[in-house]
Design a protein around this motif. Structure first.
Motif, PDB file in Angstrom:
ATOM      1  N   THR A  12       0.834  -1.189   0.000  1.00 54.75           N
ATOM      2  CA  THR A  12       0.000   0.000   0.000  1.00 54.75           C
ATOM      3  C   THR A  12       0.875   1.248   0.000  1.00 54.75           C
ATOM      4  O   THR A  12       1.874   1.308   0.722  1.00 54.75           O
ATOM      5  CB  THR A  12      -0.899   0.013   1.253  1.00 54.75           C
ATOM      6  OG1 THR A  12      -1.645  -1.205   1.288  1.00 54.75           O
ATOM      7  CG2 THR A  12      -1.850   1.185   1.232  1.00 54.75           C
ATOM      8  N   VAL A  13       0.488   2.231  -0.788  1.00 60.59           N
ATOM      9  CA  VAL A  13       1.156   3.529  -0.820  1.00 60.59           C
ATOM     10  C   VAL A  13       0.206   4.525  -0.159  1.00 60.59           C
ATOM     11  O   VAL A  13      -0.921   4.697  -0.611  1.00 60.59           O
ATOM     12  CB  VAL A  13       1.470   3.964  -2.266  1.00 60.59           C
ATOM     13  CG1 VAL A  13       2.169   5.314  -2.284  1.00 60.59           C
ATOM     14  CG2 VAL A  13       2.298   2.898  -2.989  1.00 60.59           C
ATOM     15  N   SER A  14       0.655   5.172   0.919  1.00 62.36           N
ATOM     16  CA  SER A  14      -0.202   6.131   1.617  1.00 62.36           C
ATOM     17  C   SER A  14      -0.376   7.398   0.779  1.00 62.36           C
ATOM     18  O   SER A  14       0.392   7.657  -0.159  1.00 62.36           O
ATOM     19  CB  SER A  14       0.393   6.496   2.983  1.00 62.36           C
ATOM     20  OG  SER A  14       1.518   7.335   2.820  1.00 62.36           O
ATOM     21  N   ASP A  15      -1.391   8.187   1.118  1.00 62.43           N
ATOM     22  CA  ASP A  15      -1.596   9.470   0.437  1.00 62.43           C
ATOM     23  C   ASP A  15      -0.367  10.368   0.584  1.00 62.43           C
ATOM     24  O   ASP A  15       0.051  11.012  -0.383  1.00 62.43           O
ATOM     25  CB  ASP A  15      -2.825  10.194   1.001  1.00 62.43           C
ATOM     26  CG  ASP A  15      -4.128   9.695   0.404  1.00 62.43           C
ATOM     27  OD1 ASP A  15      -4.124   9.212  -0.750  1.00 62.43           O
ATOM     28  OD2 ASP A  15      -5.157   9.782   1.096  1.00 62.43           O
ATOM     29  N   ASN A  16       0.208  10.429   1.796  1.00 63.93           N
ATOM     30  CA  ASN A  16       1.392  11.267   2.019  1.00 63.93           C
ATOM     31  C   ASN A  16       2.565  10.821   1.161  1.00 63.93           C
ATOM     32  O   ASN A  16       3.284  11.642   0.605  1.00 63.93           O
ATOM     33  CB  ASN A  16       1.802  11.260   3.498  1.00 63.93           C
ATOM     34  CG  ASN A  16       0.925  12.133   4.345  1.00 63.93           C
ATOM     35  OD1 ASN A  16       0.210  12.999   3.852  1.00 63.93           O
ATOM     36  ND2 ASN A  16       0.972  11.914   5.651  1.00 63.93           N
ATOM     37  N   ARG A  66      -1.023   4.823  -6.723  1.00 65.22           N
ATOM     38  CA  ARG A  66      -1.889   5.643  -5.875  1.00 65.22           C
ATOM     39  C   ARG A  66      -1.871   7.060  -6.429  1.00 65.22           C
ATOM     40  O   ARG A  66      -0.804   7.641  -6.624  1.00 65.22           O
ATOM     41  CB  ARG A  66      -1.379   5.631  -4.433  1.00 65.22           C
ATOM     42  CG  ARG A  66      -2.144   6.497  -3.458  1.00 65.22           C
ATOM     43  CD  ARG A  66      -3.193   5.646  -2.785  1.00 65.22           C
ATOM     44  NE  ARG A  66      -4.015   6.357  -1.851  1.00 65.22           N
ATOM     45  CZ  ARG A  66      -4.213   5.959  -0.609  1.00 65.22           C
ATOM     46  NH1 ARG A  66      -3.613   4.902  -0.132  1.00 65.22           N
ATOM     47  NH2 ARG A  66      -5.044   6.614   0.145  1.00 65.22           N
ATOM     48  N   GLU A  85       3.222  -1.161   4.023  1.00 64.48           N
ATOM     49  CA  GLU A  85       2.726   0.160   3.645  1.00 64.48           C
ATOM     50  C   GLU A  85       3.908   1.109   3.526  1.00 64.48           C
ATOM     51  O   GLU A  85       4.775   1.151   4.400  1.00 64.48           O
ATOM     52  CB  GLU A  85       1.756   0.720   4.680  1.00 64.48           C
ATOM     53  CG  GLU A  85       1.264   2.117   4.288  1.00 64.48           C
ATOM     54  CD  GLU A  85       0.418   2.802   5.349  1.00 64.48           C
ATOM     55  OE1 GLU A  85      -0.304   3.733   4.986  1.00 64.48           O
ATOM     56  OE2 GLU A  85       0.505   2.420   6.532  1.00 64.48           O
ATOM     57  N   ASP A  87       4.952   4.892   3.572  1.00 62.28           N
ATOM     58  CA  ASP A  87       4.426   6.155   4.083  1.00 62.28           C
ATOM     59  C   ASP A  87       5.523   7.208   4.004  1.00 62.28           C
ATOM     60  O   ASP A  87       6.706   6.892   3.883  1.00 62.28           O
ATOM     61  CB  ASP A  87       3.959   5.973   5.529  1.00 62.28           C
ATOM     62  CG  ASP A  87       3.049   7.103   6.012  1.00 62.28           C
ATOM     63  OD1 ASP A  87       2.606   7.929   5.184  1.00 62.28           O
ATOM     64  OD2 ASP A  87       2.780   7.148   7.221  1.00 62.28           O
ATOM     65  N   LYS A 100       6.227   0.320   6.728  1.00 56.41           N
ATOM     66  CA  LYS A 100       5.586  -0.444   7.800  1.00 56.41           C
ATOM     67  C   LYS A 100       5.449  -1.862   7.273  1.00 56.41           C
ATOM     68  O   LYS A 100       4.525  -2.167   6.517  1.00 56.41           O
ATOM     69  CB  LYS A 100       4.236   0.178   8.156  1.00 56.41           C
ATOM     70  CG  LYS A 100       4.383   1.592   8.688  1.00 56.41           C
ATOM     71  CD  LYS A 100       3.046   2.276   8.853  1.00 56.41           C
ATOM     72  CE  LYS A 100       3.258   3.733   9.242  1.00 56.41           C
ATOM     73  NZ  LYS A 100       2.035   4.508   9.167  1.00 56.41           N
TER      74      LYS A 100
END
Length: 116
Positions: A12-16, A66, A85, A87, A100
């Protein structure tokens, strides 16, 4: 060439993180760049994360996207990153990408290396 990745192997790639990657790509001046995340032997805990920009995708690469930003991870690295993830965190100490990683049994203080 992007594959659909099953949920347990997904990264997963965070929005930030997506925003920061987009900013860095814009600073490089080449909209075709993708962030390559890799794992190699070394570091103070056994394995270390590597970040670089890449314009090409190899046959064993998987792409995670993303907000229009692409992160490329090769199959071998993905085995150690499955479920992780990416981040981007900014605090008083500084700013950095953080992984993470549920596969890491321990990591070093700086977060750049880990063991399984």
């Amino acid at each position: 060439m992007a594959d659909t990745i099953e949920a347990p192997n997904k990264v997963t790639v965070s929005d930030n993180a997506a925003k920061r990657i987009a900013t860095l790509i814009q600073m490089e001046g080449d909209a075709d760049l993708m962030l390559r995340l890799s794992v190699s032997g070394g570091g103070c805990s056994g394995f270390q994360y590597g970040f670089s920009f890449d314009k090409s995708q190899q046959q064993d690469d998987r792409v995670f996207e993303r907000n229009g930003v692409k992160v490329v991870i090769d199959d071998t690295s993905l085995e150690l990153l499955a479920g992780a993830e990416i981040d981007f965190v900014e605090d008083l100490v500084g700013a950095s990408f953080q992984i993470k990683n549920p596969n890491a049994s321990s990591s070093c203080g700086c977060g750049n290396s880990f063991s399984v």
